[in-house]
Design an enzyme around this catalytic site. Structure first.
Site, mmCIF file in Angstrom:
data_model
loop_
_atom_site.group_PDB
_atom_site.id
_atom_site.type_symbol
_atom_site.label_atom_id
_atom_site.label_comp_id
_atom_site.label_asym_id
_atom_site.label_seq_id
_atom_site.Cartn_x
_atom_site.Cartn_y
_atom_site.Cartn_z
ATOM 1 N N LYS A 1 -1.029 1.704 3.106
ATOM 2 C CA LYS A 1 -1.828 0.576 2.393
ATOM 3 C C LYS A 1 -0.901 -0.663 1.891
ATOM 4 O O LYS A 1 -0.687 -1.528 2.326
ATOM 5 C CB LYS A 1 -2.981 0.597 1.920
ATOM 6 N N CYS B 1 -3.563 -8.684 -4.398
ATOM 7 C CA CYS B 1 -2.989 -8.191 -3.228
ATOM 8 C C CYS B 1 -1.401 -7.478 -2.753
ATOM 9 O O CYS B 1 -0.635 -6.667 -3.401
ATOM 10 C CB CYS B 1 -3.446 -7.586 -2.215
HETATM 11 N N1 SAJ Z 1 0.729 -16.518 2.482
HETATM 12 C C1 SAJ Z 1 1.575 -17.512 2.161
HETATM 13 N N2 SAJ Z 1 2.348 -17.921 3.829
HETATM 14 C C2 SAJ Z 1 1.574 -16.825 4.757
HETATM 15 C C3 SAJ Z 1 0.292 -16.848 4.443
HETATM 16 C C4 SAJ Z 1 -0.357 -15.993 3.315
HETATM 17 O O1 SAJ Z 1 2.023 -18.779 1.850
HETATM 18 O O2 SAJ Z 1 2.232 -17.627 6.224
HETATM 19 C C5 SAJ Z 1 0.240 -16.770 1.041
HETATM 20 C C6 SAJ Z 1 -1.639 -17.136 0.611
HETATM 21 O O3 SAJ Z 1 -1.490 -18.784 0.368
HETATM 22 C C7 SAJ Z 1 -2.372 -16.585 -0.544
HETATM 23 C C8 SAJ Z 1 -1.267 -15.582 -0.774
HETATM 24 O O4 SAJ Z 1 0.252 -15.260 1.037
HETATM 25 O O5 SAJ Z 1 -1.989 -16.654 -1.900
HETATM 26 C C9 SAJ Z 1 -1.738 -14.267 -0.020
HETATM 27 O O6 SAJ Z 1 -2.630 -14.572 1.344
HETATM 28 P P1 SAJ Z 1 -2.863 -13.611 2.719
HETATM 29 O O7 SAJ Z 1 -4.105 -14.322 3.434
HETATM 30 O O8 SAJ Z 1 -1.756 -12.933 3.236
HETATM 31 O O9 SAJ Z 1 -3.699 -12.013 1.831
HETATM 32 P P2 SAJ Z 1 -4.435 -11.576 0.662
HETATM 33 O O10 SAJ Z 1 -4.152 -11.220 -0.250
HETATM 34 O O11 SAJ Z 1 -5.926 -12.609 0.510
HETATM 35 O O12 SAJ Z 1 -4.950 -9.687 1.503
HETATM 36 C C10 SAJ Z 1 -4.360 -9.409 1.651
HETATM 37 C C11 SAJ Z 1 -4.161 -8.782 3.649
HETATM 38 N N3 SAJ Z 1 -2.784 -7.392 3.532
HETATM 39 C C12 SAJ Z 1 -2.434 -8.309 4.909
HETATM 40 O O13 SAJ Z 1 -2.470 -9.153 5.564
HETATM 41 C C13 SAJ Z 1 -1.577 -7.194 4.802
HETATM 42 C C14 SAJ Z 1 -5.515 -8.286 3.532
HETATM 43 O O14 SAJ Z 1 -5.667 -7.556 4.925
HETATM 44 C C15 SAJ Z 1 -5.733 -6.590 2.697
HETATM 45 O O15 SAJ Z 1 -7.111 -6.204 2.619
HETATM 46 C C16 SAJ Z 1 -5.269 -7.505 1.507
HETATM 47 O O16 SAJ Z 1 -3.673 -8.157 1.444
HETATM 48 C C17 SAJ Z 1 -6.248 -6.770 0.310
HETATM 49 O O17 SAJ Z 1 -6.736 -6.714 -0.562
HETATM 50 O O18 SAJ Z 1 -4.615 -5.797 0.219
#
Ligand code: SAJ
Length: 417
Positions: free
Chosen positions: A214, A268
């Site tokens: 994870k 996360c």
């Molecule tokens: N972000 C960027 N650039 C990107 C993608 C995301 O700056 O290209 C930023 C987002 O704006 C945000 C942060 O990253 O601030 C996180 O967003 P996210 O959509 O990547 O992820 P979370 O935190 O909403 O959810 C993640 C997911 N993990 C992965 O994709 C590996 C989700 O599947 C997990 O269940 C979740 O963390 C968790 O609970 O751990």
């Protein structure tokens, strides 16, 4: 073969963004689910068939299963066949995980056990956390054992959640799951329980590998976002449009760069990689550096705004979006929320107009400031000298670009290029 124990009544401890959807889908799958939460307001909301936060598709399921008597909520941990612990794991000062919520959930479960129960840890946690949860329970109830197939056996397992906020109700059912048992028998029981609602593949391993898997998933994403964020800093200094740069590079068949932004938020991706760092400080240089790069981004955005604001006597900044990402109302660990707060603090003669279509009121630390207002999008665009786009919410995509013509625009998401 799974041990022959019932899995009809399930207690989910912690009814937050993960616990409540999990409880809801288990109830929908026919289990009798008793949710436990420390907050009376959450308990009351759920028992009334409503939800204390916004998540697409959740409220209708909760309303349905509560009305059928399959889901209820309470403050006290009940007796149940299986327990799912879904509580926060924040980090402490030195980025070490704070396991106190898990330990306290374990202490609440221990007195209710009669033997044969399955206890699943869902919370994201550092390697060894499931073992720690088992230790707390077995210390409280030394008459039980983690050895399988005995009258006094308990079954401990880890099933980390992997759902994406905003898509939780879909991903909770469709995603593959990693099931890490403290023993193979515990893993099998955990798999049987999750098979009741999960259509994805249920991948069985040991608890420590599941914990690390994870963390690895979120660290992978963090490192890749850090790459994009570092590129955005370099490109900015070189006078190159980073969005065009990434788009071009991504035409290569084996290149897939993520998107830069004002920083990485949420509870996360901005948190979990630290658990790997804290498990092995000596050999986690890349993962730690990625965290540092992503954490450095908000200050660079703030400096850019301050530089532009310098030429105004009373600058007005429209801060578009304070959720941690697009189209959600979750403000936890949100870089854009912190940026809005810092700007308000540092622009003593200025005003920050926060536009956040997904909330009705500002968080306390912003509301307490005289120079911050929650504003409608059109009002903010009209009044602003500087428009700072921080979250790519849908309503921001559709704005009339002519409204931006006279403004200084800082677009951290490349939405208006
Ligand atoms: N972000 C960027 N650039 C990107 C993608 C995301 O700056 O290209 C930023 C987002 O704006 C945000 C942060 O990253 O601030 C996180 O967003 P996210 O959509 O990547 O992820 P979370 O935190 O909403 O959810 C993640 C997911 N993990 C992965 O994709 C590996 C989700 O599947 C997990 O269940 C979740 O963390 C968790 O609970 O751990």
């Amino acid at each position: 073969m799974s041990p022959n124990v019932p899995l009809d009544t399930v207690s989910v401890i912690g009814l937050g963004y993960i616990g409540l959807p999990t409880a809801a889908v288990l109830a929908q799958a026919g289990k009798t689910v008793i949710g436990v939460d420390v907050k009376q307001t959450n308990v009351d909301a759920i028992n009334a068939g409503t939800v204390p936060f916004v998540e697409e598709g959740l409220e209708s399921v909760v309303a349905g299963v509560v009305a059928q008597g399959k889901l209820s909520a309470q403050l006290e941990t009940p007796k149940a066949d299986a327990y799912i612990v879904s509580v926060p794991t924040p980090f402490k000062g030195d980025h070490d995980a704070d396991l106190s919520y898990i330990e306290s959930a374990a202490s609440g479960i221990a007195p209710k056990l009669t033997g044969g129960e399955l206890i699943v840890l869902e919370s994201t946690a550092p390697p060894g956390a499931t073992e720690r949860m088992a230790e707390v329970i077995l210390e409280a109830r030394p008459e039980f054992t983690g050895e399988p197939n005995l009258p006094n056996s308990l079954y401990f397992s880890h099933a980390p959640e992997r759902v994406l906020p905003g898509r939780i109700m879909i991903e909770m059912v469709d995603n593959d799951r990693i099931i890490g048992g403290m023993t193979p028998e515990a893993a099998e029981l955990n798999r049987d329980l999750y098979a009741s609602f999960c259509r994805g593949e249920l991948l069985v391993t040991d608890a420590k590998t599941a914990e690390m898997a994870k963390l690895t998933e979120n660290a992978f994403r963090d490192v890749n976002i850090a790459f994009a964020n570092e590129l955005s800093i370099i490109a900015d200094r070189q006078g190159i449009d980073v969005w065009e740069l990434i788009e071009l590079a991504n035409h290569h068949p084996r290149v897939n760069i993520l998107q830069p932004g004002p920083g990485v938020g949420g509870h996360c991706i901005a948190v979990d990689p630290w658990f790997i760092v804290s498990a092995d400080r000596q050999f986690s240089n890349l993962i730690r550096t990625a965290r540092e790069v992503n954490d450095s981004k908000p200050e660079l955005v703030i400096e850019k705004v301050l530089e532009k604001a310098d030429k105004f006597k009373h600058p007005t900044v429209a801060a578009l979006g304070i959720a941690f990402k697009a189209n959600i109302d979750d403000l936890r660990e949100s870089p854009s929320r912190n940026i809005a707060g810092s700007l308000a603090e540092r622009l003593t003669d200025g005003t920050v107009l926060v536009v956040e279509p997904n909330v009705d009121e500002l968080p306390q630390e912003l509301a307490a400031r005289d120079n911050v207002e929650l504003a409608e999008l059109d009002v903010a665009l009209e009044r602003a000298d500087i428009v700072l786009l921080m979250v790519d919410h849908d309503p921001f995509k559709e704005i009339d670009r002519t409204l931006l013509q006279e403004k200084i625009v800082i677009d951290t998401k490349g939405l208006w290029r």
